[in-house]
Structures are given as C-alpha cells and as structure tokens.
Design an enzyme around this catalytic site. Sequence first.
Site, PDB file in Angstrom:
ATOM      1  CG  HIS A  43      -0.077   0.201   2.502  1.00  0.00           C
ATOM      2  ND1 HIS A  43       0.585  -0.852   3.110  1.00  0.00           N
ATOM      3  CD2 HIS A  43       0.223   1.304   3.239  1.00  0.00           C
ATOM      4  CE1 HIS A  43       1.250  -0.391   4.153  1.00  0.00           C
ATOM      5  NE2 HIS A  43       1.050   0.912   4.258  1.00  0.00           N
ATOM      6  CG  HIS A 125       7.307   4.720   0.924  1.00  0.00           C
ATOM      7  ND1 HIS A 125       6.991   5.815   1.713  1.00  0.00           N
ATOM      8  CD2 HIS A 125       7.398   3.665   1.761  1.00  0.00           C
ATOM      9  CE1 HIS A 125       6.925   5.429   2.974  1.00  0.00           C
ATOM     10  NE2 HIS A 125       7.158   4.123   3.038  1.00  0.00           N
TER      11      HIS A 125
HETATM   12  P1  ATP Z   1       4.603  -4.180  11.153  1.00  0.00           P
HETATM   13  O1  ATP Z   1       4.496  -3.083  12.159  1.00  0.00           O
HETATM   14  O2  ATP Z   1       4.099  -5.488  11.589  1.00  0.00           O
HETATM   15  O3  ATP Z   1       5.941  -4.269  10.567  1.00  0.00           O
HETATM   16  P2  ATP Z   1       3.255  -2.371   9.441  1.00  0.00           P
HETATM   17  O4  ATP Z   1       4.355  -1.422   9.746  1.00  0.00           O
HETATM   18  O5  ATP Z   1       2.835  -2.493   8.026  1.00  0.00           O
HETATM   19  O6  ATP Z   1       3.614  -3.808   9.935  1.00  0.00           O
HETATM   20  P3  ATP Z   1       1.735  -0.707  11.148  1.00  0.00           P
HETATM   21  O7  ATP Z   1       2.911  -0.474  12.023  1.00  0.00           O
HETATM   22  O8  ATP Z   1       0.414  -0.847  11.800  1.00  0.00           O
HETATM   23  O9  ATP Z   1       1.952  -2.004  10.281  1.00  0.00           O
HETATM   24  O10 ATP Z   1       1.695   0.484  10.104  1.00  0.00           O
HETATM   25  C1  ATP Z   1       0.646   0.710   9.183  1.00  0.00           C
HETATM   26  C2  ATP Z   1       1.112   1.743   8.173  1.00  0.00           C
HETATM   27  O11 ATP Z   1       1.401   2.980   8.850  1.00  0.00           O
HETATM   28  C3  ATP Z   1       2.406   1.381   7.460  1.00  0.00           C
HETATM   29  O12 ATP Z   1       2.392   1.980   6.179  1.00  0.00           O
HETATM   30  C4  ATP Z   1       3.485   2.032   8.285  1.00  0.00           C
HETATM   31  O13 ATP Z   1       4.633   2.325   7.531  1.00  0.00           O
HETATM   32  C5  ATP Z   1       2.793   3.310   8.705  1.00  0.00           C
HETATM   33  N1  ATP Z   1       3.286   3.765  10.013  1.00  0.00           N
HETATM   34  C6  ATP Z   1       3.440   3.032  11.131  1.00  0.00           C
HETATM   35  N2  ATP Z   1       3.905   3.774  12.155  1.00  0.00           N
HETATM   36  C7  ATP Z   1       4.061   5.033  11.656  1.00  0.00           C
HETATM   37  C8  ATP Z   1       4.498   6.269  12.213  1.00  0.00           C
HETATM   38  N3  ATP Z   1       4.879   6.375  13.488  1.00  0.00           N
HETATM   39  N4  ATP Z   1       4.528   7.353  11.407  1.00  0.00           N
HETATM   40  C9  ATP Z   1       4.155   7.273  10.125  1.00  0.00           C
HETATM   41  N5  ATP Z   1       3.715   6.139   9.536  1.00  0.00           N
HETATM   42  C10 ATP Z   1       3.667   5.029  10.291  1.00  0.00           C
END
Ligand code: ATP
Length: 180
Positions: A43, A125
Amino acid sequence: MSAERRLFFALSLPAKLQKQVIKWRADHFPAETGRPVAAANLHITLAFLGEISELKAEALTRVAGRIQAKKFSLTLDDIGHWPGSGVVWIGTKRAPNALLQLASVLRSHAARNGCHQSTLPFHPHVTLYRNATRPVAIPPATPEWMLEATEFSLYESLYEKGRTRYRCLQTWPLADAPAT
Ligand code: ATP
Ligand code: MG
C-alpha cells in the site's frame, strides 16, 4: 479494555499490480534482504493516525468523506533503501499534485485531531521489505508500473498470530479530473 484501534489512510494496489510487485521483488532481491511485506499488505500510506479512540476515528471518517480530491496516476519509477527504518521501497520521482494534496489534507486533519504527524516530508512509497538493516543491492531500474488511484481508504492494522493484517474500514472515491 481499551477501545483504541491502530488506523491509517492509504491507497491500495490493485491485485494485478500486487502480483507483479511480488514477482519482481523475488526476481531482484536476495531472500535475506529483510522481511517481505505480504502481497495483500502492499500500500501507499497517506496519513498514519496511530492508536486512536472510536470518537476520533468517527470524526476523521466524517472529514474524509468531505474531502474533494481528484483521481491521479503515478508511475512507480523510483526505488530506495532507508537503513535507519530498515525499509526497502518503490515510489515515484514525480508525485502528482493531487496525491500531495490528498495526503496533506488528511495529515492536517489528523494533526488537528491530535494524531501526531511526522515532521519529515511526505514521501509516497510502497514498502517492499521491513527490517532491512544491512546494505541492500538496489536494482538499477524499476519496472515503471502505473498506478491509477481512483479511491482511498481507511485501514485498521491488526496484529494476529504473529502477523500484521490490514482491514479496510471504509473507502472513498476520488473525483474525475476535469476534462482538459
Ligand atoms: P509491522 O508493524 O508489523 O511491521 P506495518 O508497519 O505495516 O507492519 P503498522 O505499524 O500498523 O503495520 O503500520 C501501518 C502503516 O502505517 C504502514 O504503512 C506504516 O509504515 C505506517 N506507520 C506506522 N507507524 C508510523 C508512524 N509512526 N509514522 C508514520 N507512519 C507510520
Ligand atoms: Mg510498523
């Protein structure tokens, strides 16, 4: 029990593009690059909301429905590795204005509702790998896939049985661009 949920606004990738990305990734990166993101999880994040209450989620769902944003297409013609966050990604060298505007309005609504927003500039990205902390050999060229964005969605991020899964809560259409 906390009623907070981990939410974010994002663009999804059509199933065909998901498959193309997965195949290209397997052909161009060694298996030890990092933790590959599952096809269904590919995504482009527009705005990350974090763990928020139902009340805030409802408020942000309402404002999302009032956003007047236009359809756009982008070319996935850029690729990189951020060693600090361990992310290998594909993106675009020229983000369309409609995409920048959509992300900007979502992020400002998020900030107004108390969702902390990163001060780093928005860099649209698709994450291919996480936990890629060692040097990565970046393929010299990208396949230049086109992504036609016709809608955006609110997702919930769930962690179940050791895996992250996203659940789409709501989707809003983007408007036709005016004829030129
Ligand atoms: P995992 O944490 O299991 O590696 P994930 O990163 O895809 O998986 P989430 O951490 O719930 O799952 O994140 C969901 C989306 O939000 C992803 O695109 C992630 O890059 C983005 N994201 C997560 N934390 C932040 C943050 N602190 N600031 C900006 N974007 C974030
Ligand atoms: Mg994460």
